[in-house]
Write an enzyme that holds these catalytic residues in place. Structure first.
Site, PDB file in Angstrom:
ATOM      1  N   ASP A  14      43.849  45.041  47.743  1.00 22.69           N
ATOM      2  CA  ASP A  14      43.998  46.465  47.387  1.00 22.69           C
ATOM      3  C   ASP A  14      44.639  47.277  48.504  1.00 22.69           C
ATOM      4  OD1 ASP A  14      42.531  45.798  45.054  1.00 22.69           O
ATOM      5  OD2 ASP A  14      40.675  46.036  46.182  1.00 22.69           O
ATOM      6  N   LYS A  42      49.858  46.813  47.910  1.00 25.05           N
ATOM      7  CA  LYS A  42      51.003  45.877  47.905  1.00 25.05           C
ATOM      8  C   LYS A  42      51.981  46.225  46.789  1.00 25.05           C
ATOM      9  CE  LYS A  42      48.242  42.288  47.535  1.00 25.05           C
ATOM     10  NZ  LYS A  42      46.930  42.867  47.863  1.00 25.05           N
ATOM     11  N   GLY A 101      45.506  42.995  40.080  1.00 22.25           N
ATOM     12  CA  GLY A 101      45.946  43.906  39.031  1.00 22.25           C
ATOM     13  C   GLY A 101      46.789  45.019  39.593  1.00 22.25           C
ATOM     14  N   HIS A 102      47.850  45.393  38.891  1.00 22.08           N
ATOM     15  CA  HIS A 102      48.611  46.568  39.310  1.00 22.08           C
ATOM     16  C   HIS A 102      48.962  47.400  38.084  1.00 22.08           C
ATOM     17  CE1 HIS A 102      51.323  42.977  39.513  1.00 22.08           C
ATOM     18  NE2 HIS A 102      51.819  43.610  38.483  1.00 22.08           N
ATOM     19  N   GLN A 107      45.448  39.646  46.254  1.00 16.93           N
ATOM     20  CA  GLN A 107      44.272  39.742  47.140  1.00 16.93           C
ATOM     21  C   GLN A 107      44.723  39.975  48.594  1.00 16.93           C
ATOM     22  OE1 GLN A 107      43.971  36.766  44.761  1.00 16.93           O
ATOM     23  NE2 GLN A 107      43.315  38.407  43.433  1.00 16.93           N
TER      24      GLN A 107
HETATM   25  P1  IMP Z   1      37.030  36.308  42.348  1.00 18.92           P
HETATM   26  O1  IMP Z   1      38.407  36.257  42.909  1.00 18.92           O
HETATM   27  O2  IMP Z   1      36.964  36.974  40.990  1.00 18.92           O
HETATM   28  O3  IMP Z   1      36.329  34.976  42.350  1.00 18.92           O
HETATM   29  O4  IMP Z   1      36.144  37.273  43.303  1.00 18.92           O
HETATM   30  C1  IMP Z   1      35.792  36.890  44.618  1.00 18.92           C
HETATM   31  C2  IMP Z   1      35.814  38.087  45.562  1.00 18.92           C
HETATM   32  O5  IMP Z   1      37.153  38.526  45.755  1.00 18.92           O
HETATM   33  C3  IMP Z   1      35.043  39.323  45.049  1.00 18.92           C
HETATM   34  O6  IMP Z   1      34.477  40.000  46.158  1.00 18.92           O
HETATM   35  C4  IMP Z   1      36.140  40.174  44.437  1.00 18.92           C
HETATM   36  O7  IMP Z   1      35.797  41.540  44.387  1.00 18.92           O
HETATM   37  C5  IMP Z   1      37.275  39.906  45.416  1.00 18.92           C
HETATM   38  N1  IMP Z   1      38.598  40.090  44.794  1.00 18.92           N
HETATM   39  C6  IMP Z   1      39.224  39.272  43.927  1.00 18.92           C
HETATM   40  N2  IMP Z   1      40.426  39.757  43.596  1.00 18.92           N
HETATM   41  C7  IMP Z   1      40.577  40.903  44.274  1.00 18.92           C
HETATM   42  C8  IMP Z   1      41.654  41.853  44.377  1.00 18.92           C
HETATM   43  O8  IMP Z   1      42.719  41.728  43.772  1.00 18.92           O
HETATM   44  N3  IMP Z   1      41.417  42.897  45.207  1.00 18.92           N
HETATM   45  C9  IMP Z   1      40.276  43.045  45.930  1.00 18.92           C
HETATM   46  N4  IMP Z   1      39.250  42.196  45.868  1.00 18.92           N
HETATM   47  C10 IMP Z   1      39.401  41.118  45.057  1.00 18.92           C
END
Ligand code: IMP
Length: 434
Positions: A13, A16, A40-41, A225
């Site tokens: 977040d 990007k 997500g964007h 991420q």
């Molecule tokens: P997962 O990727 O759904 O397995 O989540 C694992 C961890 O990564 C959690 O703390 C999510 O909130 C974080 N996370 C996953 N994708 C994002 C993203 O795009 N932005 C910020 N945090 C993310």
């Protein structure tokens, strides 16, 4: 010859999307290499908003090709929904514009069921996953039981794989997690039908990228991420299950490291984190609320409120090393406008010792307190600045300290959400002079 990688240097977040959007204008191909629909964007298409989780925003430019690399885990239902949404808004979606790697792993209903049931079972120790089945799908990939895009296209392989996997997953869901079992036939029917729509898009993405590079095209690799959510280098286990670091491009898109010419690291002017896990510079006071509100810090995927804190340059310096960053883009600088003083974390104090990188042990990290450098803030609106000398002295000082402490030059500074609210110091697609 110029290919650029964009990665997040914090916990995702970082903004990007805006930098990717700017750089897309210069690229011919935009490639995602890891993650899934946990990212997500928000896109504005012909005045209407839509959120894309898998398809790069480059799809809005009709002369760009978007590729979904083998390193992703793809929920076909989500991908088809995004394709439909974009088509309805007048965007042409066809195999000339979009490809899905035949090696990408497919998220199945049992992955989502496991993700959710496990988080419930973990209670207060939950990771705070997005619940999209990302982790369980990557587990199957590494466990060699995953279903790839290519398997979707071979009916008998698909049937056998779903049957075999369901036996194990249902046992685990019902006997260990107290959740409901899943039925074979509806899953098979749904995935077989989705496979037929996706069939023309499934290709060898590595070959496509190689051919593009050989013909002189420019490629933008779009990370999802952030570095500190990396499965290897992040705050494990509060991480995602892929490699958002720049090295992830090579494995996740099938490209050699010598083909990556510039690695741009996105640094939000402060730090945020969504989900659980350690956060040394977190602000649990009105300054945190001020940043959260001004920065509209809510997750694009889950809508969760993001935790906010001061800029942690220990993390960013670690990211410089993990990614081999060539330059930094600073985002959301305008969010800090109006704060009397700003703090930058330059080190951690841990058990009487000053340390300059994040300790691996979360127990040790919990003992660390941030060492701050305090700088005066600014009150002036900075969104109209298009050059550094149009920024207040205090803002320039804040940026200079980031550059000095990280030892990486800045290339882009974002001073507002709009595309034009940007200061470009160096175009990452322009190679340095020989
Ligand atoms: P997962 O990727 O759904 O397995 O989540 C694992 C961890 O990564 C959690 O703390 C999510 O909130 C974080 N996370 C996953 N994708 C994002 C993203 O795009 N932005 C910020 N945090 C993310």
């Amino acid at each position: 010859m110029s290919n650029v990688v964009v990665v997040g240097t914090q916990w995702g977040d970082e903004g990007k999307g805006k930098v990717v959007d700017l750089l897309t204008a210069k690229a011919d191909l935009v490639v995602r290499f890891q993650g899934g629909n946990n990212a997500g964007h928000t896109l504005v298409v012909n005045g209407e908003q839509t959120i894309c989780h898998l398809i790069p925003s480059g799809i809005l430019h009709d002369d760009k090709k978007c590729l979904i690399g083998n390193g992703l885990v793809v929920d076909p239902e989500v991908l088809l929904e995004e394709m439909d949404n974009l088509t309805q808004r007048g965007i042409v979606i066809n195999p000339e514009r979009l490809s899905l790697s035949e090696k990408a792993h497919i998220i199945m209903p049992y992955h989502k069921a496991l993700d959710l049931a496990r988080e419930v079972a973990k209670g207060k120790d939950k990771i705070g996953t997005t619940g999209r089945g990302i982790g369980p799908c990557y587990e199957d990939k590494v466990g060699r039981t995953g279903i790839r895009a290519i398997d979707l296209l071979e009916t008998e392989t698909l049937r056998e794989k779903i049957k075999t996997n369901l036996k194990e997953k249902n046992f685990y869901l019902t006997k260990f997690l107290d959740a409901e079992p899943l039925e074979f036939q509806p899953i098979f029917d749904q995935y077989q039908s989705m496979a037929e729509t996706l069939r023309p898009y499934v290709t060898d993405v590595s070959i496509e990228i190689d051919q593009a590079i050989r013909s002189g095209k420019k490629v933008l690799f779009e990370g999802a991420q952030g570095t500190h959510l990396d499965i290897d280098h992040g705050t494990y286990p509060f991480v995602t299950s892929s490699n958002p670091v720049s090295g992830g491009v090579c494995a996740g898109a099938g490209v050699g490291p010598g083909k990556l010419h510039h690695i741009n690291g996105i640094v939000k002017a402060y730090t945020t984190r969504v989900g659980s896990g350690p956060f040394p510079t977190e602000l649990l006071d009105e300054t945190g609320d001020y940043i959260q509100e001004r920065g509209a810090e809510f997750g694009a995927t889950t809508g969760r409120r993001r935790r906010c804190g001061w800029l942690d340059l220990v993390m960013v310096r670690d990211s410089v090393r993990f990614n081999g960053l060539s330059s930094l883009s600073i985002t959301k600088l305008d969010v800090l406008t109006g704060l009397e003083n700003l703090k930058i974390c330059t080190g951690y104090e841990c058990e009487g010792e000053r340390i300059g990188s994040r300790p691996t042990s979360l127990n040790k990290l919990a003992q660390c307190t941030p060492v701050y450098e305090e700088l005066p803030g600014w009150k002036e609106d900075i969104t109209a600045a298009r050059q550094m000398d149009q920024l207040p002295t205090e803002t320039r000082n804040y940026l200079t300290r980031i550059e000095e402490i990280t030892e990486v030059p800045l290339s882009i500074v974002s001073v507002g959400p709009m595309r034009e609210e940007t200061i470009v110091l160096k175009d990452p697609f322009t190679p340095p002079p020989l």
